[in-house]
Motif scaffolding. Sequence first.
Motif, PDB file in Angstrom:
ATOM      1  N   GLY A 180      65.040  35.007  90.695  1.00  0.00           N
ATOM      2  CA  GLY A 180      65.440  33.646  90.394  1.00  0.00           C
ATOM      3  C   GLY A 180      64.483  32.885  89.511  1.00  0.00           C
ATOM      4  O   GLY A 180      64.651  31.680  89.312  1.00  0.00           O
ATOM      5  N   TRP A 181      63.478  33.555  88.958  1.00  0.00           N
ATOM      6  CA  TRP A 181      62.545  32.876  88.053  1.00  0.00           C
ATOM      7  C   TRP A 181      63.271  32.399  86.807  1.00  0.00           C
ATOM      8  O   TRP A 181      64.092  33.134  86.241  1.00  0.00           O
ATOM      9  CB  TRP A 181      61.463  33.858  87.605  1.00  0.00           C
ATOM     10  CG  TRP A 181      60.192  33.765  88.348  1.00  0.00           C
ATOM     11  CD1 TRP A 181      59.971  33.231  89.569  1.00  0.00           C
ATOM     12  CD2 TRP A 181      58.931  34.271  87.894  1.00  0.00           C
ATOM     13  NE1 TRP A 181      58.666  33.368  89.915  1.00  0.00           N
ATOM     14  CE2 TRP A 181      57.997  33.998  88.909  1.00  0.00           C
ATOM     15  CE3 TRP A 181      58.511  34.915  86.740  1.00  0.00           C
ATOM     16  CZ2 TRP A 181      56.662  34.348  88.800  1.00  0.00           C
ATOM     17  CZ3 TRP A 181      57.178  35.276  86.629  1.00  0.00           C
ATOM     18  CH2 TRP A 181      56.259  34.988  87.651  1.00  0.00           C
ATOM     19  N   PRO A 182      62.961  31.210  86.286  1.00  0.00           N
ATOM     20  CA  PRO A 182      63.428  30.836  84.946  1.00  0.00           C
ATOM     21  C   PRO A 182      62.917  31.848  83.922  1.00  0.00           C
ATOM     22  O   PRO A 182      61.779  32.323  84.024  1.00  0.00           O
ATOM     23  CB  PRO A 182      62.809  29.456  84.718  1.00  0.00           C
ATOM     24  CG  PRO A 182      62.534  28.935  86.101  1.00  0.00           C
ATOM     25  CD  PRO A 182      62.189  30.136  86.927  1.00  0.00           C
ATOM     26  N   THR A 183      63.743  32.189  82.967  1.00  0.00           N
ATOM     27  CA  THR A 183      63.357  33.231  82.011  1.00  0.00           C
ATOM     28  C   THR A 183      62.086  32.864  81.255  1.00  0.00           C
ATOM     29  O   THR A 183      61.256  33.735  80.974  1.00  0.00           O
ATOM     30  CB  THR A 183      64.492  33.507  81.012  1.00  0.00           C
ATOM     31  OG1 THR A 183      64.872  32.289  80.376  1.00  0.00           O
ATOM     32  CG2 THR A 183      65.699  34.104  81.711  1.00  0.00           C
ATOM     33  N   GLU A 184      61.904  31.582  80.911  1.00  0.00           N
ATOM     34  CA  GLU A 184      60.706  31.197  80.165  1.00  0.00           C
ATOM     35  C   GLU A 184      59.454  31.429  81.004  1.00  0.00           C
ATOM     36  O   GLU A 184      58.426  31.888  80.481  1.00  0.00           O
ATOM     37  CB  GLU A 184      60.791  29.733  79.738  1.00  0.00           C
ATOM     38  CG  GLU A 184      61.816  29.484  78.647  1.00  0.00           C
ATOM     39  CD  GLU A 184      61.726  28.076  78.082  1.00  0.00           C
ATOM     40  OE1 GLU A 184      60.899  27.283  78.598  1.00  0.00           O
ATOM     41  OE2 GLU A 184      62.463  27.775  77.133  1.00  0.00           O
ATOM     42  N   ASP A 185      59.506  31.122  82.290  1.00  0.00           N
ATOM     43  CA  ASP A 185      58.356  31.351  83.163  1.00  0.00           C
ATOM     44  C   ASP A 185      58.042  32.836  83.259  1.00  0.00           C
ATOM     45  O   ASP A 185      56.873  33.251  83.226  1.00  0.00           O
ATOM     46  CB  ASP A 185      58.617  30.785  84.561  1.00  0.00           C
ATOM     47  CG  ASP A 185      58.591  29.262  84.600  1.00  0.00           C
ATOM     48  OD1 ASP A 185      58.357  28.653  83.533  1.00  0.00           O
ATOM     49  OD2 ASP A 185      58.823  28.696  85.675  1.00  0.00           O
ATOM     50  N   PHE A 186      59.090  33.659  83.401  1.00  0.00           N
ATOM     51  CA  PHE A 186      58.906  35.107  83.525  1.00  0.00           C
ATOM     52  C   PHE A 186      58.255  35.665  82.255  1.00  0.00           C
ATOM     53  O   PHE A 186      57.269  36.413  82.314  1.00  0.00           O
ATOM     54  CB  PHE A 186      60.257  35.774  83.782  1.00  0.00           C
ATOM     55  CG  PHE A 186      60.180  37.236  84.127  1.00  0.00           C
ATOM     56  CD1 PHE A 186      60.342  37.653  85.443  1.00  0.00           C
ATOM     57  CD2 PHE A 186      59.959  38.199  83.155  1.00  0.00           C
ATOM     58  CE1 PHE A 186      60.279  39.004  85.776  1.00  0.00           C
ATOM     59  CE2 PHE A 186      59.886  39.544  83.471  1.00  0.00           C
ATOM     60  CZ  PHE A 186      60.042  39.951  84.791  1.00  0.00           C
TER      61      PHE A 186
END
Length: 225
Positions: A180-186
């Motif tokens: 469920g991480w936001p893609t930008e954070d990942f």
Amino acid sequence: MTLAAVIAASTSPAAPVGDAARGAEVFRQCAACHEVGPQARDRIGPHLNGLFGRPAASHDGYRYSESMARAGDDGLIWTDDTLSAYIENPRALVSRTRMSFAGLPDAQARADLLAHLRRFSDNPSDIPEAEPTARGTDHDLDPAILALVGDPEYGEYLSSECVSCHQADGSAQGIPSITGWPTEDFVAAMHAYKARLRPHPVMQMMAGRLSDEEIAALAAYFKDL
């Protein structure tokens, strides 16, 4: 500045040298939560005396978030590079940090702030790798990386090594969840491992083997898992 520029901004050979006097003014943005100086005390955040060269989450008597404590256990040390990356966007370096600061995108302002904070470390001139003019020169991350649209099916194919440690159901059993991480954070986190700003050696190895497209695919898969 985009998240993908976090690493480039903090490690560019053209990064500015800071002015401590101007940094004292910049510190006003931090003063609601932090103190620094001879009478500094812990407030919402820990005091910042003796920060340079210190492992993350190692100030005795302050209760850190689980994410910050984990970063310290992984070996994160506060230096010019890591502090600059953290101040620009805290989540790019320490996911789910409870520090609510939105970030300081201006490279000169960050350099000035670090020059100010450096005055309150015990022996700033003796800190390895972190003299006032030290700047990393071994990485240049293209901001266009965040524009890549990952293929979640390919990400699922690549994810077998990830879920051997991280729980696919999102639970955290000694290892943080990445579901469920936001893609930008990942993407920002994985490139911080590639740049060796995030210190976990296994994650550095894993990220180092992945292409930009593969990281984008994994980010797309875990975002909606």
